[in-house]
Scaffold this motif. Structure first.
Motif, PDB file in Angstrom:
ATOM      1  N   MET A   1       0.824  -1.206   0.000  1.00  0.00           N
ATOM      2  CA  MET A   1       0.000   0.000   0.000  1.00  0.00           C
ATOM      3  C   MET A   1       0.857   1.255   0.000  1.00  0.00           C
ATOM      4  O   MET A   1       0.463   2.293  -0.528  1.00  0.00           O
ATOM      5  N   ALA A   2       2.048   1.184   0.579  1.00  0.00           N
ATOM      6  CA  ALA A   2       2.917   2.354   0.650  1.00  0.00           C
ATOM      7  C   ALA A   2       3.378   2.796  -0.731  1.00  0.00           C
ATOM      8  O   ALA A   2       3.822   3.932  -0.900  1.00  0.00           O
ATOM      9  N   ALA A   3       3.281   1.927  -1.737  1.00  0.00           N
ATOM     10  CA  ALA A   3       3.728   2.283  -3.085  1.00  0.00           C
ATOM     11  C   ALA A   3       2.643   2.956  -3.908  1.00  0.00           C
ATOM     12  O   ALA A   3       2.900   3.443  -5.004  1.00  0.00           O
ATOM     13  N   LEU A   4       1.421   3.000  -3.404  1.00  0.00           N
ATOM     14  CA  LEU A   4       0.311   3.530  -4.188  1.00  0.00           C
ATOM     15  C   LEU A   4       0.145   5.048  -4.134  1.00  0.00           C
ATOM     16  O   LEU A   4      -0.307   5.642  -5.112  1.00  0.00           O
ATOM     17  N   PRO A   5       0.434   5.730  -3.026  1.00  0.00           N
ATOM     18  CA  PRO A   5       0.192   7.173  -2.979  1.00  0.00           C
ATOM     19  C   PRO A   5       0.953   7.937  -4.066  1.00  0.00           C
ATOM     20  O   PRO A   5       2.079   7.589  -4.424  1.00  0.00           O
ATOM     21  N   LEU A   6       0.312   9.003  -4.580  1.00  0.00           N
ATOM     22  CA  LEU A   6       0.878   9.795  -5.666  1.00  0.00           C
ATOM     23  C   LEU A   6       1.079  11.257  -5.273  1.00  0.00           C
ATOM     24  O   LEU A   6       1.204  12.120  -6.144  1.00  0.00           O
ATOM     25  N   LYS A   7       1.130  11.514  -3.989  1.00  0.00           N
ATOM     26  CA  LYS A   7       1.259  12.893  -3.529  1.00  0.00           C
ATOM     27  C   LYS A   7       2.527  13.528  -4.097  1.00  0.00           C
ATOM     28  O   LYS A   7       3.597  12.936  -4.098  1.00  0.00           O
ATOM     29  N   GLY A   8       2.376  14.759  -4.599  1.00  0.00           N
ATOM     30  CA  GLY A   8       3.498  15.480  -5.168  1.00  0.00           C
ATOM     31  C   GLY A   8       3.700  15.240  -6.647  1.00  0.00           C
ATOM     32  O   GLY A   8       4.535  15.901  -7.276  1.00  0.00           O
ATOM     33  N   ARG A   9       2.953  14.322  -7.240  1.00  0.00           N
ATOM     34  CA  ARG A   9       3.087  14.049  -8.672  1.00  0.00           C
ATOM     35  C   ARG A   9       2.027  14.817  -9.459  1.00  0.00           C
ATOM     36  O   ARG A   9       0.959  15.133  -8.957  1.00  0.00           O
ATOM     37  N   VAL A  10       2.341  15.087 -10.706  1.00  0.00           N
ATOM     38  CA  VAL A  10       1.454  15.843 -11.591  1.00  0.00           C
ATOM     39  C   VAL A  10       1.008  14.933 -12.730  1.00  0.00           C
ATOM     40  O   VAL A  10       1.837  14.265 -13.364  1.00  0.00           O
ATOM     41  N   ALA A  11      -0.298  14.919 -12.972  1.00  0.00           N
ATOM     42  CA  ALA A  11      -0.874  14.072 -14.012  1.00  0.00           C
ATOM     43  C   ALA A  11      -1.630  14.911 -15.032  1.00  0.00           C
ATOM     44  O   ALA A  11      -2.350  15.838 -14.669  1.00  0.00           O
ATOM     45  N   VAL A  12      -1.467  14.566 -16.307  1.00  0.00           N
ATOM     46  CA  VAL A  12      -2.268  15.137 -17.385  1.00  0.00           C
ATOM     47  C   VAL A  12      -3.146  14.025 -17.943  1.00  0.00           C
ATOM     48  O   VAL A  12      -2.653  12.940 -18.268  1.00  0.00           O
ATOM     49  N   ILE A  13      -4.441  14.307 -18.041  1.00  0.00           N
ATOM     50  CA  ILE A  13      -5.400  13.334 -18.565  1.00  0.00           C
ATOM     51  C   ILE A  13      -6.136  13.966 -19.730  1.00  0.00           C
ATOM     52  O   ILE A  13      -6.787  15.001 -19.572  1.00  0.00           O
ATOM     53  N   THR A  14      -6.033  13.379 -20.925  1.00  0.00           N
ATOM     54  CA  THR A  14      -6.824  13.881 -22.043  1.00  0.00           C
ATOM     55  C   THR A  14      -8.219  13.266 -21.966  1.00  0.00           C
ATOM     56  O   THR A  14      -8.382  12.125 -21.525  1.00  0.00           O
ATOM     57  N   GLY A  15      -9.214  14.024 -22.372  1.00  0.00           N
ATOM     58  CA  GLY A  15     -10.588  13.527 -22.278  1.00  0.00           C
ATOM     59  C   GLY A  15     -11.055  13.404 -20.840  1.00  0.00           C
ATOM     60  O   GLY A  15     -11.891  12.563 -20.532  1.00  0.00           O
TER      61      GLY A  15
END
Length: 253
Positions: A1-15
């Motif tokens: 579970m410790a590998a799942l958090p995405l805090k501090g990351r930036v995501a771009v989603i088209t659509g």
């Protein structure tokens, strides 16, 4: 579970303004990622609530994925607004057109190719360049393919659409191979029948589709969030060049 958090990351989603793309935005934000969406339509009220609900930064950009210059402007804006960071790219923008093989026109095919292949190809290319420029150590590119890349959709005639989604899935491995030296992983998700605005015009088909699905129901967009978060996160750090089927077993039955 410790590998799942995405805090501090930036995501771009088209659509990302609605449907599956919006569900991906919600899943990634729930895991802590900041979210930028590219779409030609205005985001739904649900997108506007993401920032408050999950305490992340969000922004929407009017971007036409069929235009390279529009995509370039979108990525330039994201770099300016999100401190030059990009860690996750999800190519979810796509269209479908129900047209038989013998009736397909050049305009029909061009429209599908431009959105479903050109938009995915150059969106991923620009995302990869942005990831390399930002020196991310956790770059993840996720393409959205379809069960139509595996099977014939018997209930509807859409060979051109199936061909574009097959091309998307075929892009994954060679892109992953080229980008591996930059520490960027490339994978895809192939959804099955999902209740979205794209399937809404076919209410008469819902019972037919349910009968084709192993678990007897169409997916809700939320059913795909877990696969997206997994592929975006360090939990999938050894996954690249792969496709995840999220189809209720329809391709196996």
């Amino acid at each position: 579970m410790a590998a799942l958090p995405l805090k501090g990351r930036v995501a771009v989603i088209t659509g990302g303004a609605r449907g599956i793309g919006l569900a991906f935005c919600q899943g990634l934000a729930e895991a802590g990622a900041d979210i930028a969406i590219f779409d030609i339509i205005s985001p739904s009220p649900a997108f506007k609530m993401i920032s408050t609900e999950y305490s992340v930064r969000t922004k929407s950009y009017e971007v036409d994925v069929t235009s390279l210059s529009s995509l370039e402007a979108g990525f330039a804006s994201v770099a300016a607004d999100f401190d030059g960071k990009l860690d996750i790219f999800v190519a979810c923008a796509g269209i479908n057109k129900m047209v038989e093989f013998l009736s397909t026109t050049e305009a029909d095919l061009d429209h599908l190719l431009n959105v479903n292949i050109k938009g995915v190809y150059f969106g991923a290319q620009l995302a990869a360049k942005a990831m390399i420029s930002s020196a991310t150590t956790c770059g993840s590119i996720i393409l959205v393919a379809s069960i139509a890349s595996y099977i014939t959709i018997r209930s509807l005639s859409q060979p051109a659409y199936c061909g574009t989604k097959g091309a998307v899935r075929a892009l994954v491995a060679p892109m992953a191979a080229e980008l591996s030296k930059h520490g960027i992983r490339v994978n895809s998700i192939s959804p099955g029948y999902v209740k979205t605005e794209m399937t809404a015009p076919f209410p008469h088909m819902l019972e037919v589709w349910k009968g084709e699905i192993m678990n007897g129901r169409l997916a809700e967009p939320d059913d795909l969030k877990g696969a997206c978060v997994f592929l975006a996160s360090d939990a999938s750090r050894y996954c690249t060049g792969s496709d995840i089927l999220v189809d209720g077993g329809v391709t196996k039955w």
